[in-house]
Design an enzyme around this catalytic site. Sequence first.
Site, PDB file in Angstrom:
ATOM      1  N   HIS A   6       0.865  -1.186   0.000  1.00  0.00           N
ATOM      2  CA  HIS A   6       0.000   0.000   0.000  1.00  0.00           C
ATOM      3  C   HIS A   6       0.900   1.234   0.000  1.00  0.00           C
ATOM      4  CE1 HIS A   6       0.714   0.334   4.380  1.00  0.00           C
ATOM      5  NE2 HIS A   6       0.606  -0.992   4.369  1.00  0.00           N
ATOM      6  N   ALA A   7       0.399   2.381   0.417  1.00  0.00           N
ATOM      7  CA  ALA A   7       1.133   3.639   0.298  1.00  0.00           C
ATOM      8  C   ALA A   7       2.469   3.655   1.048  1.00  0.00           C
ATOM      9  CB  ALA A   7       0.262   4.806   0.767  1.00  0.00           C
TER      10      ALA A   7
END
Length: 97
Positions: A15-16
């Site tokens: 993810h980020a």
Amino acid sequence: MQRVQVKITNALGIHALPSAKIVQLASRFSCSVWLAVRGRRANARSIVAVMLLAAAVGSTITIETSGPDEREAIDALTDLIGSGFAEKLRGSAVPRS
């Protein structure tokens, strides 16, 4: 050219935050660094490209490096991804009052 496959083990996949860690690490090396998952390929220096790979937990990511420091780069990225990005479950070690 160096190429290795690593399994994604962190609970939320890439993810980020893990994407940012990958980009930050890949940017330290002068060689080219590419990631591939399920037929998609991304430049490891582009956070948007890495996030768009949508590599979920359990998937296998291929790291490919080419250039003067390719061995060091692939070793560092393999360690980062293989360690699950050193993520821990939030709240699991925090005492409640």
